[in-house]
Motif scaffolding. Structure first.
Motif, PDB file in Angstrom:
ATOM      1  N   ARG A  62      34.240  41.525  42.513  1.00 18.34           N
ATOM      2  CA  ARG A  62      35.187  42.387  41.810  1.00 18.34           C
ATOM      3  C   ARG A  62      36.296  42.812  42.761  1.00 18.34           C
ATOM      4  O   ARG A  62      36.100  42.947  43.971  1.00 18.34           O
ATOM      5  CB  ARG A  62      34.502  43.628  41.247  1.00 18.34           C
ATOM      6  N   VAL A  63      37.464  43.047  42.209  1.00 21.08           N
ATOM      7  CA  VAL A  63      38.605  43.525  42.974  1.00 21.08           C
ATOM      8  C   VAL A  63      38.392  44.993  43.314  1.00 21.08           C
ATOM      9  O   VAL A  63      37.889  45.764  42.480  1.00 21.08           O
ATOM     10  CB  VAL A  63      39.906  43.326  42.162  1.00 21.08           C
ATOM     11  N   PRO A  64      38.695  45.435  44.504  1.00 20.95           N
ATOM     12  CA  PRO A  64      38.527  46.856  44.840  1.00 20.95           C
ATOM     13  C   PRO A  64      39.283  47.750  43.878  1.00 20.95           C
ATOM     14  O   PRO A  64      40.318  47.351  43.314  1.00 20.95           O
ATOM     15  CB  PRO A  64      39.089  46.940  46.266  1.00 20.95           C
ATOM     16  N   PRO A  65      38.798  48.971  43.669  1.00 23.85           N
ATOM     17  CA  PRO A  65      39.463  49.851  42.686  1.00 23.85           C
ATOM     18  C   PRO A  65      40.905  50.143  43.016  1.00 23.85           C
ATOM     19  O   PRO A  65      41.741  50.293  42.137  1.00 23.85           O
ATOM     20  CB  PRO A  65      38.595  51.123  42.725  1.00 23.85           C
ATOM     21  N   GLY A  66      41.257  50.249  44.284  1.00 20.74           N
ATOM     22  CA  GLY A  66      42.638  50.561  44.634  1.00 20.74           C
ATOM     23  C   GLY A  66      43.607  49.434  44.393  1.00 20.74           C
ATOM     24  O   GLY A  66      44.824  49.652  44.309  1.00 20.74           O
ATOM     25  N   GLN A  67      43.127  48.171  44.303  1.00 16.51           N
ATOM     26  CA  GLN A  67      44.002  47.008  44.163  1.00 16.51           C
ATOM     27  C   GLN A  67      44.040  46.472  42.730  1.00 16.51           C
ATOM     28  O   GLN A  67      44.664  45.440  42.492  1.00 16.51           O
ATOM     29  CB  GLN A  67      43.535  45.900  45.119  1.00 16.51           C
ATOM     30  N   GLU A  68      43.342  47.112  41.790  1.00 17.94           N
ATOM     31  CA  GLU A  68      43.347  46.622  40.417  1.00 17.94           C
ATOM     32  C   GLU A  68      44.735  46.707  39.809  1.00 17.94           C
ATOM     33  O   GLU A  68      45.209  45.779  39.157  1.00 17.94           O
ATOM     34  CB  GLU A  68      42.354  47.432  39.569  1.00 17.94           C
ATOM     35  N   THR A  69      45.431  47.830  40.027  1.00 20.31           N
ATOM     36  CA  THR A  69      46.781  47.981  39.484  1.00 20.31           C
ATOM     37  C   THR A  69      47.767  47.049  40.187  1.00 20.31           C
ATOM     38  O   THR A  69      48.691  46.517  39.572  1.00 20.31           O
ATOM     39  CB  THR A  69      47.232  49.447  39.633  1.00 20.31           C
ATOM     40  N   GLN A  70      47.558  46.844  41.457  1.00 15.16           N
ATOM     41  CA  GLN A  70      48.463  45.989  42.228  1.00 15.16           C
ATOM     42  C   GLN A  70      48.418  44.546  41.743  1.00 15.16           C
ATOM     43  O   GLN A  70      49.451  43.889  41.590  1.00 15.16           O
ATOM     44  CB  GLN A  70      48.094  46.072  43.704  1.00 15.16           C
ATOM     45  N   TYR A  71      47.217  44.039  41.479  1.00 12.03           N
ATOM     46  CA  TYR A  71      47.068  42.652  41.053  1.00 12.03           C
ATOM     47  C   TYR A  71      47.054  42.509  39.522  1.00 12.03           C
ATOM     48  O   TYR A  71      46.930  41.390  39.005  1.00 12.03           O
ATOM     49  CB  TYR A  71      45.783  42.060  41.616  1.00 12.03           C
ATOM     50  N   GLY A  72      47.125  43.628  38.791  1.00 17.75           N
ATOM     51  CA  GLY A  72      47.116  43.547  37.334  1.00 17.75           C
ATOM     52  C   GLY A  72      45.788  43.113  36.755  1.00 17.75           C
ATOM     53  O   GLY A  72      45.756  42.413  35.743  1.00 17.75           O
ATOM     54  N   VAL A  73      44.704  43.523  37.388  1.00 22.32           N
ATOM     55  CA  VAL A  73      43.369  43.150  36.934  1.00 22.32           C
ATOM     56  C   VAL A  73      42.748  44.352  36.220  1.00 22.32           C
ATOM     57  O   VAL A  73      42.839  45.481  36.703  1.00 22.32           O
ATOM     58  CB  VAL A  73      42.485  42.697  38.110  1.00 22.32           C
ATOM     59  N   SER A  74      42.127  44.109  35.089  1.00 23.40           N
ATOM     60  CA  SER A  74      41.441  45.165  34.331  1.00 23.40           C
ATOM     61  C   SER A  74      40.137  44.607  33.786  1.00 23.40           C
ATOM     62  O   SER A  74      40.030  43.406  33.509  1.00 23.40           O
ATOM     63  CB  SER A  74      42.316  45.681  33.177  1.00 23.40           C
ATOM     64  N   TYR A  75      39.175  45.475  33.638  1.00 22.72           N
ATOM     65  CA  TYR A  75      37.854  45.090  33.159  1.00 22.72           C
ATOM     66  C   TYR A  75      37.607  45.782  31.814  1.00 22.72           C
ATOM     67  O   TYR A  75      37.912  46.960  31.654  1.00 22.72           O
ATOM     68  CB  TYR A  75      36.763  45.485  34.165  1.00 22.72           C
ATOM     69  N   HIS A  76      37.058  45.049  30.858  1.00 21.70           N
ATOM     70  CA  HIS A  76      36.811  45.555  29.508  1.00 21.70           C
ATOM     71  C   HIS A  76      35.343  45.397  29.180  1.00 21.70           C
ATOM     72  O   HIS A  76      34.728  44.375  29.507  1.00 21.70           O
ATOM     73  CB  HIS A  76      37.653  44.795  28.478  1.00 21.70           C
ATOM     74  N   ASP A  77      34.808  46.432  28.535  1.00 27.53           N
ATOM     75  CA  ASP A  77      33.421  46.347  28.081  1.00 27.53           C
ATOM     76  C   ASP A  77      33.284  45.381  26.907  1.00 27.53           C
ATOM     77  O   ASP A  77      32.310  44.620  26.813  1.00 27.53           O
ATOM     78  CB  ASP A  77      32.909  47.737  27.668  1.00 27.53           C
ATOM     79  N   LYS A  78      34.248  45.410  25.988  1.00 24.93           N
ATOM     80  CA  LYS A  78      34.179  44.559  24.819  1.00 24.93           C
ATOM     81  C   LYS A  78      35.600  44.250  24.368  1.00 24.93           C
ATOM     82  O   LYS A  78      36.429  45.142  24.243  1.00 24.93           O
ATOM     83  CB  LYS A  78      33.426  45.271  23.679  1.00 24.93           C
ATOM     84  N   LEU A  79      35.877  42.988  24.163  1.00 26.22           N
ATOM     85  CA  LEU A  79      37.198  42.547  23.735  1.00 26.22           C
ATOM     86  C   LEU A  79      37.170  42.169  22.254  1.00 26.22           C
ATOM     87  O   LEU A  79      36.171  41.629  21.762  1.00 26.22           O
ATOM     88  CB  LEU A  79      37.653  41.343  24.556  1.00 26.22           C
ATOM     89  N   VAL A  80      38.283  42.459  21.570  1.00 28.39           N
ATOM     90  CA  VAL A  80      38.416  42.120  20.159  1.00 28.39           C
ATOM     91  C   VAL A  80      38.952  40.705  20.047  1.00 28.39           C
ATOM     92  O   VAL A  80      39.848  40.297  20.798  1.00 28.39           O
ATOM     93  CB  VAL A  80      39.345  43.115  19.452  1.00 28.39           C
ATOM     94  N   GLN A  81      38.409  39.934  19.139  1.00 29.65           N
ATOM     95  CA  GLN A  81      38.861  38.567  18.957  1.00 29.65           C
ATOM     96  C   GLN A  81      40.270  38.539  18.375  1.00 29.65           C
ATOM     97  O   GLN A  81      40.641  39.376  17.559  1.00 29.65           O
ATOM     98  CB  GLN A  81      37.911  37.820  18.021  1.00 29.65           C
ATOM     99  N   GLY A  82      41.041  37.534  18.787  1.00 24.75           N
ATOM    100  CA  GLY A  82      42.390  37.375  18.273  1.00 24.75           C
ATOM    101  C   GLY A  82      43.420  38.140  19.081  1.00 24.75           C
ATOM    102  O   GLY A  82      43.104  38.896  20.019  1.00 24.75           O
ATOM    103  N   VAL A  83      44.666  37.946  18.721  1.00 19.73           N
ATOM    104  CA  VAL A  83      45.792  38.591  19.399  1.00 19.73           C
ATOM    105  C   VAL A  83      46.167  39.855  18.637  1.00 19.73           C
ATOM    106  O   VAL A  83      46.217  39.854  17.407  1.00 19.73           O
ATOM    107  CB  VAL A  83      46.996  37.630  19.463  1.00 19.73           C
ATOM    108  N   TYR A  84      46.408  40.933  19.332  1.00 18.04           N
ATOM    109  CA  TYR A  84      46.798  42.192  18.708  1.00 18.04           C
ATOM    110  C   TYR A  84      47.720  42.941  19.644  1.00 18.04           C
ATOM    111  O   TYR A  84      47.767  42.667  20.868  1.00 18.04           O
ATOM    112  CB  TYR A  84      45.567  43.050  18.386  1.00 18.04           C
ATOM    113  N   LEU A  85      48.462  43.877  19.103  1.00 17.61           N
ATOM    114  CA  LEU A  85      49.336  44.740  19.885  1.00 17.61           C
ATOM    115  C   LEU A  85      48.565  45.947  20.376  1.00 17.61           C
ATOM    116  O   LEU A  85      47.783  46.538  19.642  1.00 17.61           O
ATOM    117  CB  LEU A  85      50.531  45.183  19.037  1.00 17.61           C
ATOM    118  N   ARG A  86      48.796  46.291  21.625  1.00 18.55           N
ATOM    119  CA  ARG A  86      48.084  47.437  22.190  1.00 18.55           C
ATOM    120  C   ARG A  86      48.501  48.739  21.524  1.00 18.55           C
ATOM    121  O   ARG A  86      47.716  49.683  21.406  1.00 18.55           O
ATOM    122  CB  ARG A  86      48.343  47.514  23.695  1.00 18.55           C
TER     123      ARG A  86
END
Length: 479
Positions: free
Chosen positions: A377-401
């Motif tokens: 895993r990417v260190p917590p301080g570098q997640e924003t820098q590299y644009g990495v995010s972790y999700h518990d559950k993703l919704v299928q398909g494309v949607y607007l945030r």
């Protein structure tokens, strides 16, 4: 020229003989009477059928026959059985007079006023404030005027004897004495006869329970009520309306508080832990844990898990943060979940762990190394820098945030939108990144909380003002 001559001239065959010709159908004669109140065309359409609706035409009263002989009226004497003085009166009677009873005598329904003897009076009706002679006088008036108490009080004029003290009787005194004597007579005669009380007698006995003090108090309250001034009546109506409004506001405030407390409380779990207390529940829980472990291994597990060696995994009910030591294999974990510690299954699992691992090819080693790098895993301080995010559950398909932003009630959403407009924030986000959406939702919740707080503060301020004005009014009235 007839039709037979024409047939002869044209050499046409003769018609069917008259003997073999069927007789013509007879027409049913309808009633020639025409119904009143219905048009002729509509009546012809009915034919032989009976009209479904009977037409009734309103007619005027028939003309009186002035030449008819009038019925005689006779001046007839009569006596009213309700009177005891044999008074003879007269009235007009149509036709031949009869000797029947006066028809209005049936409406003479006297009140059953009890009588008592000297022995009964001495036994249960004696009273220091009343004499036997005055009690008889009261009962005679009640019998004469059918318990019409206002008339009895108006006609009450008792003349005491020389040795009797003068007394001024009020209406409550007369009622109390009469009903007291009636109740005592009922008790005495019922005890003497030994018969049981019937429901009707009990109802009558309870109805004659007269309370003099309550009757006086009731009349005093009624006099005060009727002696109020128009200003006092208006003030009372205003106070009643204010009291009802306060009751409604207090009920609404209690409901709002309960709803707020229900929102602030932690959510209750929908499932119960009782299903995992039985052996079947434990086996089902162990199966779920093993299935989740297999899914993790498919997505990419560490090298030790890929080689089939011992691995540390969380197990409920174990120390050290819910994990097993490194020497525990998946087979031993399954045995622990099934509750068979120290059995043959644990021993077999231990033997399997001590056996040497099979030979692994270079391709499998390369794949395990790649999986290990991906799992890092990417260190917590570098997640924003590299644009990495972790999700518990993703919704299928494309949607607007921006569509995932939570919305409030329509009435509350309108107020929040007006406050955001005052702050210069657009209702639709121009760049709805994850952080922007998170901050936007937090701002909405904060505004909603402030609106609810302001609403409660306004209610409390209004109640304080009303109570203060009410106390000032009471103090001014007291002065």
């Amino acid at each position: 020229m007839s039709s037979a001559d024409i047939r002869d001239m044209l050499d046409l065959p003769s018609p069917v003989p008259a003997a073999n010709r069927p007789p013509p159908a007879k027409r049913i004669k309808t009633d020639g009477k025409k119904l009143d109140g219905i048009h002729r065309e509509l009546h012809n359409l009915l034919g032989e059928n009976t009209p479904a609706v009977t037409v009734m035409q309103s007619k005027f009263k028939e003309k009186p026959n002035w030449m008819q002989k009038p019925s005689p009226w006779v001046w007839t004497p009569f006596k009213n059985p309700a009177r005891k003085d044999d008074l003879e009166l007269h009235h007009w009677v149509r036709g031949v007079p009869s000797n029947d009873e006066y028809p209005f005598a049936k409406f003479n329904k006297p009140v059953d006023v009890p009588t008592f003897s000297k022995e009964e009076y001495d036994k249960c009706l004696a009273d220091t404030a009343w004499t036997s002679r005055e009690t008889d006088y009261l009962f005679d008036l009640c019998r004469d005027y059918d318990l019409r108490w206002l008339v009895i009080q108006d006609r009450y004029d008792y003349k005491p004897e020389e040795n009797e003290p003068p007394s001024m009787r009020t209406l409550e005194d007369l009622k109390e004495r009469y009903y007291f004597c009636c109740r005592k007579l009922m008790e005495l005669r019922r005890d003497a006869s030994g018969a049981d009380w019937t429901p009707r007698d009990l109802e009558l006995y309870n109805a004659m329970n007269f309370n003099k003090d309550k009757e006086i108090m009731r009349k005093q309250y009624l006099e005060r009520l009727l002696s109020r001034s128009p200003a006092e009546i208006a003030e009372e109506e205003r106070l009643i309306l204010e009291y009802r409004r306060l009751q409604e506001s207090s009920k609404k405030l209690v409901q709002d508080r309960e709803e707020l407390l229900r929102l602030l409380e932690s959510p209750q779990t929908a499932n119960s832990f009782a299903q995992y207390q039985s052996p079947q529940g434990l086996s089902q829980l162990a199966g779920n844990i093993l299935a989740s472990d297999k899914n993790r291994r498919r997505k990419g597990a560490p090298e030790a898990a890929a080689q089939g060696g011992p691995v540390a995994r969380p197990v409920p009910g174990t120390p050290n943060g819910g994990t097993l030591p490194q020497a525990v294999t998946p087979q031993q974990a399954a045995a622990v979940q099934n509750g068979v510690h120290g059995t043959k299954q644990v021993q077999q699992a231990g033997r399997a762990a001590t056996q040497p691992a099979p030979a692994v090819s270079k391709t499998e080693l390369a794949q395990s190394a790649t999986a290990k790098k991906v799992a890092k895993r990417v260190p917590p301080g570098q997640e924003t820098q590299y644009g990495v995010s972790y999700h518990d559950k993703l919704v299928q398909g494309v949607y607007l945030r921006s569509t995932k932003i939570s919305t409030l009630k329509p009435t509350v959403q309108t107020k929040v939108a007006s406050i955001l407009a005052e702050l210069g924030i657009a209702p639709k986000l121009a760049m709805p990144t994850a952080k922007v959406c998170e901050r936007y939702e937090a701002l909405q919740q904060a505004i909603n909380l402030l609106i609810e707080t302001k609403k409660q503060v306004d209610k409390l301020d209004h109640e304080v003002k009303v109570s203060t004005s009410g106390n000032a009014g009471l103090q001014s009235d007291a002065k």
